[in-house]
Design an enzyme around this catalytic site. Structure first.
Site, mmCIF file in Angstrom:
data_model
loop_
_atom_site.group_PDB
_atom_site.id
_atom_site.type_symbol
_atom_site.label_atom_id
_atom_site.label_comp_id
_atom_site.label_asym_id
_atom_site.label_seq_id
_atom_site.Cartn_x
_atom_site.Cartn_y
_atom_site.Cartn_z
ATOM 1 N N GLU A 91 9.756 1.022 10.570
ATOM 2 C CA GLU A 91 10.679 2.086 10.788
ATOM 3 C C GLU A 91 10.139 3.685 9.908
ATOM 4 O OE1 GLU A 91 13.972 1.583 9.279
ATOM 5 O OE2 GLU A 91 14.443 -1.050 9.248
ATOM 6 N N GLU A 120 11.886 16.229 14.010
ATOM 7 C CA GLU A 120 11.960 16.047 12.677
ATOM 8 C C GLU A 120 11.572 17.158 11.946
ATOM 9 O OE1 GLU A 120 9.811 12.404 10.774
ATOM 10 O OE2 GLU A 120 11.965 11.678 9.939
ATOM 11 N N LYS A 134 0.931 -1.044 -0.171
ATOM 12 C CA LYS A 134 0.185 0.263 -0.146
ATOM 13 C C LYS A 134 0.866 1.399 0.146
ATOM 14 C CE LYS A 134 -2.113 3.862 2.176
ATOM 15 N NZ LYS A 134 -1.461 4.681 1.394
ATOM 16 N N CYS A 139 14.533 9.923 5.967
ATOM 17 C CA CYS A 139 14.178 9.578 7.713
ATOM 18 C C CYS A 139 15.603 9.845 8.554
ATOM 19 C CB CYS A 139 13.585 8.272 7.793
ATOM 20 S SG CYS A 139 14.587 7.048 6.815
HETATM 21 P P1 NAP Z 1 2.818 8.639 7.767
HETATM 22 O O1 NAP Z 1 1.674 9.973 6.945
HETATM 23 O O2 NAP Z 1 3.069 8.025 8.151
HETATM 24 O O3 NAP Z 1 2.509 7.924 5.350
HETATM 25 C C1 NAP Z 1 3.728 6.640 5.761
HETATM 26 C C2 NAP Z 1 2.461 5.874 5.669
HETATM 27 O O4 NAP Z 1 1.121 5.417 6.131
HETATM 28 C C3 NAP Z 1 1.133 6.025 3.620
HETATM 29 O O5 NAP Z 1 1.219 4.832 3.136
HETATM 30 C C4 NAP Z 1 -0.104 6.485 4.769
HETATM 31 O O6 NAP Z 1 -1.421 6.424 3.787
HETATM 32 C C5 NAP Z 1 0.209 5.594 5.871
HETATM 33 N N1 NAP Z 1 -0.756 5.889 6.267
HETATM 34 C C6 NAP Z 1 -1.594 6.941 6.849
HETATM 35 N N2 NAP Z 1 -1.984 7.229 8.144
HETATM 36 C C7 NAP Z 1 -2.434 5.806 8.038
HETATM 37 C C8 NAP Z 1 -3.444 4.484 8.810
HETATM 38 N N3 NAP Z 1 -4.148 5.784 9.907
HETATM 39 N N4 NAP Z 1 -2.785 3.043 9.437
HETATM 40 C C9 NAP Z 1 -2.356 3.091 8.139
HETATM 41 N N5 NAP Z 1 -1.178 3.349 7.553
HETATM 42 C C10 NAP Z 1 -1.910 3.842 7.346
HETATM 43 O O7 NAP Z 1 4.032 9.332 7.397
HETATM 44 P P2 NAP Z 1 4.981 10.006 5.529
HETATM 45 O O8 NAP Z 1 4.838 11.651 6.092
HETATM 46 O O9 NAP Z 1 4.315 9.690 4.487
HETATM 47 O O10 NAP Z 1 6.189 9.949 5.213
HETATM 48 C C11 NAP Z 1 7.451 10.643 6.188
HETATM 49 C C12 NAP Z 1 7.603 9.673 7.667
HETATM 50 O O11 NAP Z 1 8.818 8.634 7.413
HETATM 51 C C13 NAP Z 1 8.827 10.290 8.019
HETATM 52 O O12 NAP Z 1 8.444 10.378 9.979
HETATM 53 C C14 NAP Z 1 10.024 9.976 8.456
HETATM 54 O O13 NAP Z 1 11.351 9.877 8.782
HETATM 55 C C15 NAP Z 1 9.802 8.407 8.203
HETATM 56 N N6 NAP Z 1 10.211 7.374 7.219
HETATM 57 C C16 NAP Z 1 10.856 6.474 8.224
HETATM 58 C C17 NAP Z 1 12.012 5.819 7.093
HETATM 59 C C18 NAP Z 1 12.690 4.745 7.493
HETATM 60 O O14 NAP Z 1 13.650 4.068 7.591
HETATM 61 N N7 NAP Z 1 12.556 5.097 9.356
HETATM 62 C C19 NAP Z 1 12.079 6.039 5.124
HETATM 63 C C20 NAP Z 1 11.426 6.983 4.909
HETATM 64 C C21 NAP Z 1 10.709 7.614 6.036
HETATM 65 P P3 NAP Z 1 -1.481 7.857 3.029
HETATM 66 O O15 NAP Z 1 -0.044 8.096 1.985
HETATM 67 O O16 NAP Z 1 -2.647 7.046 2.167
HETATM 68 O O17 NAP Z 1 -2.022 8.467 3.863
#
Ligand code: NAP
Length: 486
Positions: free
Chosen positions: A256, A387, A181, A290
């Site tokens: 992650e 962040e 997804k 990240c």
């Molecule tokens: P996000 O809002 O958590 O979204 C990530 C994914 O989760 C998207 O596919 C999103 O879908 C989905 N999602 C959102 N709400 C959800 C829910 N209630 N239940 C299940 N899935 C849900 O994060 P982001 O803003 O896209 O990404 C940035 C974050 O990712 C940062 O904090 C970054 O540090 C972290 N990150 C971590 C790593 C690592 O390896 N540790 C690598 C890259 C990024 P939708 O898009 O449809 O809302």
């Protein structure tokens, strides 16, 4: 307008059980381009029923997929990777179109992201078990590794391609069918990967890509006992929610999550090397990674030279649309990311920080933000704790090694950290003292297919890359062979 050598790589349907399909009620999510703000297409908005059927298809495919030998599964992965290499220019253009990063950076993401595929195609042939020395006569305790089962992967928008290959390559290699997804902001790289998986001939149901309402799909996934493992990359907030939700069916989880990376520079650092790494770690993907440097901690003796050097380097950066030549910094993903950067800067300045360069929205407008260097960061500022996810380099100074370690560890996050020193003992000592899953010593390009990537504390659990990344998709089974006699 996106031009591709092979326009059929741009798919606007979900890929489930070997077929391209729409949502039951034909509802869609619109996708825009963060650089120009225009709508570039739409993808299906799946709900619970479509998700359930996709999970059923993956479950049905599991027996056949796990029955293949590792070498046979690896052959599918190699074919998939060959197709990715043949189509990498198109994949890079799709990635930049939906995400905004410069095309050269997209090519870099595809090179790194695809490197996980052949590596796991080989590594799955080496998931050896053990014959454990017996504590009593007549028995032989042994272990072997089995695929965990249907995997549900949820990925973010900042690396629309590599976050998918980093999860799916080990899962598929281990013998697990996967449902991906992708982020709603960047679904097209995932769908292009599905098209190439289709051409590579993966059996129906083994590789699936589903777009739609994240919370509804996650609700179905969490309660569905057929899903055995969830692998998530995204924010800590959603990661915690998913961990709680999936506990109801006791799924294996890999999380992650977010980071707050310290970049620690000691007086004895190689200045030119340190500046190159600080620049790369801060500016890659406009600071939206990240493992982006979030807090630069510099020892007093080298601080002036470091700050001057960083400002000089940041001054030359070219901001713009990822499709233009020589652009090094693309747009942020959306307006709320721009507003977040503005709010962090306003808070820091109100508490005494000084902006040496940039500090505001870029003259290009839209989602573009100026590369920014800020000094005088303190612990009282939000920017120390949150962040940033933007091209802002906040700097503070420290006097002693103990102070640097204490400052670096003063966060609930624990993903990436960086240390710059030429002192051999310090280069050993500091990474051991830092509470982070990853530490770059005199280097900042941490992600490698060969090495385990992942966080501690609120940055998550599980590892991607290396042999650990494969075992995260396998269960260790123990068999006691008895009645042997001798
Ligand atoms: P996000 O809002 O958590 O979204 C990530 C994914 O989760 C998207 O596919 C999103 O879908 C989905 N999602 C959102 N709400 C959800 C829910 N209630 N239940 C299940 N899935 C849900 O994060 P982001 O803003 O896209 O990404 C940035 C974050 O990712 C940062 O904090 C970054 O540090 C972290 N990150 C971590 C790593 C690592 O390896 N540790 C690598 C890259 C990024 P939708 O898009 O449809 O809302």
């Amino acid at each position: 307008m996106l031009t591709l050598n092979d326009p059929s790589l741009f798919r606007e349907q979900c890929y489930v059980n070997g077929q391209w399909i729409d949502a039951d009620d034909k509802s869609v999510i619109k996708v825009d381009n963060p650089s120009k703000g225009e709508i570039i297409g739409s993808v299906p908005k799946f709900g619970a029923a479509e998700t359930r059927r996709a999970i059923d298809a993956a479950e049905a495919a599991w027996a056949g997929w796990r029955a293949l030998t590792p070498k046979e599964r690896g052959a599918y992965l190699i074919k998939w990777n060959d197709l990715i290499q043949e189509n990498k220019q198109d994949l890079a253009r799709i990635l930049s179109y939906e995400q905004g990063k410069p095309v050269a950076e997209s090519l870099g993401e595809i090179a790194l992201g695809s490197s996980y595929i052949p590596w796991y195609a080989e590594e799955c042939r080496r998931t050896y078990g053990d014959v454990i020395p017996a504590p009593r006569k007549g028995i032989r305790p042994i272990t072997h590794h089995q695929p965990v089962g249907v995997v549900f992967a949820i990925t973010p928008w900042n690396f629309p391609m590599s976050m998918i290959t980093r999860k799916t390559a080990p899962a598929l290699a281990a013998g697990c069918p996967v449902l991906v997804k992708p982020a709603s902001a960047t679904p097209y790289s995932a769908l292009a990967l599905a098209e190439l998986a289709h051409r590579a001939g993966f059996p129906a149901g083994v590789f699936n890509v589903l777009t739609g309402s994240a919370s509804v799909m996650a609700g179905e996934m969490a309660s569905n006992v057929k899903v055995r493992k969830v692998t998530f990359t995204g924010s800590t907030e959603v990661g915690k929610k998913l961990t709680a939700q999936t506990a109801q069916t006791m799924k294996r989880v890999s999380m992650e999550l977010g980071g707050n990376a310290p970049f620690v520079v000691f007086d004895d650092a190689d200045l030119a090397l340190t500046l190159n790494c600080a620049y790369g770690s801060k500016i890659r993907n406009a600071g939206q990674t990240c493992i982006s440097t979030n807090r630069i901690l510099v020892q007093e003796g080298i601080a002036q030279d470091f700050v001057t050097g960083l400002v000089e380097r940041f001054k030359t950066l070219r901001v713009g649309d990822g499709f233009e030549d020589n652009v090094e910094v693309g747009p942020l993903i959306n307006q709320s990311a721009v507003e977040h950067c503005e709010a962090l800067l306003a808070d820091a300045v109100s508490k005494g920080a000084k902006i040496l360069l940039g500090g505001k929205r870029h003259a290009l407008g839209g989602n573009f933000f100026e590369p920014t260097v800020l000094t005088g960061m303190t612990r009282e500022m939000r920017i120390f704790h949150e962040e940033i996810f933007g091209p802002i380099a906040p700097i503070m100074t420290f006097a002693s090694e103990a102070e640097a370690v204490e400052l670096a560890n003063d966060t609930p996050f624990g993903l990436a950290s960086y240390v710059f020193t030429q002192n051999l003992s310090r280069a050993w000592r500091i990474p051991e003292a830092l509470e982070y899953g990853l530490c770059g010593v005199n280097d900042a390009a941490l992600a490698l297919a060969e090495a385990p990537f992942g966080g501690v504390k609120e940055s998550g659990t599980g590892r991607e890359g290396g042999r650990e990344g494969l075992l995260d998709f396998m269960e260790t089974r123990y068999v006691l062979m008895g009645g042997i006699g001798a």
